[in-house]
Design a protein around this motif. Structure first.
Motif, PDB file in Angstrom:
ATOM      1  N   UNK A 142       0.716  -1.263   0.017  1.00  0.00           N
ATOM      2  CA  UNK A 142      -0.204  -0.196   0.121  1.00  0.00           C
ATOM      3  C   UNK A 142       0.983   1.391  -0.195  1.00  0.00           C
ATOM      4  N   UNK A 143       2.340   1.154   0.388  1.00  0.00           N
ATOM      5  CA  UNK A 143       2.843   2.350   0.259  1.00  0.00           C
ATOM      6  C   UNK A 143       3.557   2.828  -0.909  1.00  0.00           C
ATOM      7  N   UNK A 144       3.531   1.514  -1.801  1.00  0.00           N
ATOM      8  CA  UNK A 144       4.427   1.674  -2.851  1.00  0.00           C
ATOM      9  C   UNK A 144       3.935   2.392  -4.240  1.00  0.00           C
ATOM     10  N   UNK A 145       4.808   3.043  -4.935  1.00  0.00           N
ATOM     11  CA  UNK A 145       4.617   3.435  -6.219  1.00  0.00           C
ATOM     12  C   UNK A 145       5.084   2.260  -7.442  1.00  0.00           C
ATOM     13  N   UNK A 146       3.994   1.571  -8.113  1.00  0.00           N
ATOM     14  CA  UNK A 146       4.199   0.721  -8.824  1.00  0.00           C
ATOM     15  C   UNK A 146       5.117   1.030  -9.983  1.00  0.00           C
ATOM     16  N   UNK A 147       4.909   2.485 -10.514  1.00  0.00           N
ATOM     17  CA  UNK A 147       5.440   2.800 -11.712  1.00  0.00           C
ATOM     18  C   UNK A 147       6.936   2.887 -11.424  1.00  0.00           C
ATOM     19  N   UNK A 148       7.499   3.384 -10.189  1.00  0.00           N
ATOM     20  CA  UNK A 148       8.676   3.353  -9.712  1.00  0.00           C
ATOM     21  C   UNK A 148       9.481   2.248  -9.800  1.00  0.00           C
ATOM     22  N   UNK A 149       8.609   1.229  -9.263  1.00  0.00           N
ATOM     23  CA  UNK A 149       9.062  -0.042  -8.920  1.00  0.00           C
ATOM     24  C   UNK A 149       9.548  -0.712 -10.438  1.00  0.00           C
ATOM     25  N   UNK A 150       8.519  -0.512 -11.043  1.00  0.00           N
ATOM     26  CA  UNK A 150       8.721  -1.212 -12.653  1.00  0.00           C
ATOM     27  C   UNK A 150       9.805  -0.539 -13.450  1.00  0.00           C
ATOM     28  N   UNK A 151      10.265   0.816 -13.176  1.00  0.00           N
ATOM     29  CA  UNK A 151      11.217   1.361 -13.735  1.00  0.00           C
ATOM     30  C   UNK A 151      12.536   0.731 -13.397  1.00  0.00           C
ATOM     31  N   UNK A 152      12.658   0.084 -12.008  1.00  0.00           N
ATOM     32  CA  UNK A 152      13.826  -0.429 -11.532  1.00  0.00           C
ATOM     33  C   UNK A 152      13.932  -1.977 -12.026  1.00  0.00           C
ATOM     34  N   UNK A 153      12.578  -2.593 -11.884  1.00  0.00           N
ATOM     35  CA  UNK A 153      12.676  -4.111 -12.051  1.00  0.00           C
ATOM     36  C   UNK A 153      11.276  -4.595 -12.332  1.00  0.00           C
ATOM     37  N   UNK A 154      11.109  -5.565 -13.323  1.00  0.00           N
ATOM     38  CA  UNK A 154       9.861  -5.962 -13.577  1.00  0.00           C
ATOM     39  C   UNK A 154       9.069  -6.594 -12.302  1.00  0.00           C
ATOM     40  N   UNK A 155       7.626  -6.399 -12.453  1.00  0.00           N
ATOM     41  CA  UNK A 155       6.821  -7.125 -11.406  1.00  0.00           C
ATOM     42  C   UNK A 155       6.227  -8.524 -11.950  1.00  0.00           C
ATOM     43  N   UNK A 156       6.839  -9.499 -11.772  1.00  0.00           N
ATOM     44  CA  UNK A 156       6.379 -10.688 -12.416  1.00  0.00           C
ATOM     45  C   UNK A 156       5.030 -11.413 -11.655  1.00  0.00           C
ATOM     46  N   UNK A 157       4.216 -11.677 -12.622  1.00  0.00           N
ATOM     47  CA  UNK A 157       2.930 -12.445 -12.048  1.00  0.00           C
ATOM     48  C   UNK A 157       3.245 -13.898 -11.665  1.00  0.00           C
ATOM     49  N   UNK A 158       4.175 -14.688 -11.937  1.00  0.00           N
ATOM     50  CA  UNK A 158       4.325 -16.087 -11.677  1.00  0.00           C
ATOM     51  C   UNK A 158       5.846 -16.294 -11.734  1.00  0.00           C
ATOM     52  N   UNK A 159       6.147 -17.279 -10.656  1.00  0.00           N
ATOM     53  CA  UNK A 159       7.490 -17.722 -10.531  1.00  0.00           C
ATOM     54  C   UNK A 159       7.307 -19.226 -10.799  1.00  0.00           C
ATOM     55  N   UNK A 160       8.359 -19.778 -11.758  1.00  0.00           N
ATOM     56  CA  UNK A 160       8.491 -21.375 -11.963  1.00  0.00           C
ATOM     57  C   UNK A 160       9.503 -21.882 -10.827  1.00  0.00           C
ATOM     58  N   UNK A 161       8.826 -22.624  -9.788  1.00  0.00           N
ATOM     59  CA  UNK A 161       9.659 -23.109  -8.905  1.00  0.00           C
ATOM     60  C   UNK A 161       9.766 -24.548  -8.727  1.00  0.00           C
ATOM     61  N   UNK A 162       9.757 -25.139 -10.149  1.00  0.00           N
ATOM     62  CA  UNK A 162      10.168 -26.543 -10.319  1.00  0.00           C
ATOM     63  C   UNK A 162       8.766 -27.401  -9.951  1.00  0.00           C
ATOM     64  N   UNK A 163       8.713 -28.220  -9.006  1.00  0.00           N
ATOM     65  CA  UNK A 163       7.563 -28.885  -8.813  1.00  0.00           C
ATOM     66  C   UNK A 163       6.535 -28.057  -8.167  1.00  0.00           C
ATOM     67  N   UNK A 164       6.993 -26.801  -7.818  1.00  0.00           N
ATOM     68  CA  UNK A 164       5.577 -25.965  -7.527  1.00  0.00           C
ATOM     69  C   UNK A 164       5.654 -24.696  -8.420  1.00  0.00           C
ATOM     70  N   UNK A 165       4.882 -23.825  -7.929  1.00  0.00           N
ATOM     71  CA  UNK A 165       4.882 -22.424  -8.611  1.00  0.00           C
ATOM     72  C   UNK A 165       4.131 -21.477  -7.801  1.00  0.00           C
TER      73      UNK A 165
END
Length: 244
Positions: A78-101
């Protein structure tokens, strides 16, 4: 697969700025150093990266988190600026964790302390869940159930009931991890004859007092993180505290 959750860094543009008790940058540096000793495979930072919502605070966060010896990503609080975050690093929706995700959910509503997924993000989650039957971990900022701390329960996930109705038929969802509450939490949600584990994480900054009716700090509790070991169909987790 070893996944570590860090949350609620609350950094300022000024590296020496104090939080309510400690210095957030020093606290985060101690957490990063301790996390590296765990030899994680992935790290997720689950929101409230910044306290002052400045570009400089996100630059400081990226430089500090890049000392991690594992790939890392972040999602907004709630404190964050997603635009400033995305300028620095992507905001992925999913992570592949092998047997998990892991699916990373954005619960932010700009201008509000509480969170909400809303119809569009809930629909997207349903599609993501339908596309893969591997054991799944959901990671978000706001808690999707009451944690027993009244003032925090008032600013949790507003559409938690809709969230759980959506999750119920997706039996591969094994656990939900959240930040926001600055304290450790372990609970469960009973869904369609099964339990989904629900975990809160200590902040990388100052801690809130569990069970408090109104805002209160836990001055005795140290910063920390949550460690999750994910095996074929198994999940083991613990909270680790750090001396800043």
């Amino acid at each position: 697969m070893r996944l570590i959750q860090i949350t609620d860094c609350h950094l300022y543009a000024d590296p020496a700025a104090r939080g309510r008790i400690g210095v957030p940058l020093r606290q985060l540096e101690a957490v990063v150093e301790a996390v590296n000793r765990e030899r994680p495979d992935r790290v997720v930072v689950s929101g409230d990266i910044s306290q002052d919502e400045t570009a400089a605070s996100y630059g400081l966060a990226e430089r500090t988190l890049s000392r991690l010896d594992a790939p890392w990503c972040w999602l907004p609080g709630n404190h964050d600026r997603t635009d400033l975050m995305a300028e620095r690093r992507a905001l992925p929706a999913e992570l592949d964790l092998g047997d998990w995700r892991a699916l990373l959910l954005d619960t932010q509503v700009r201008g509000r302390e509480g969170g909400e997924l809303g119809a569009e993000r809930l629909a997207a989650l349903d599609v993501h869940l339908a596309g893969d039957d591997r054991p799944t971990l959901l990671i978000m900022h706001h808690p999707p159930l009451a944690i027993g701390t009244a003032w925090l329960d008032a600013i949790g996930l507003a559409d938690a009931e809709a969230f759980w109705r959506l999750v119920a038929p997706h039996r591969q969802v094994r656990a939900v991890c959240f930040g926001h509450v600055h304290q450790a939490f372990e609970g469960a949600k009973l869904l369609a004859g099964r339990q989904v584990a629900v975990y809160g994480c200590p902040a990388a900054s100052d801690q809130f007092l569990p069970g408090a009716t109104t805002f209160a700090l836990d001055e005795a509790a140290r910063p920390g993180y949550r460690l999750l070991d994910l095996g074929p169909g198994t999940l083991e987790t613990r909270v680790v505290r750090v001396a800043p």
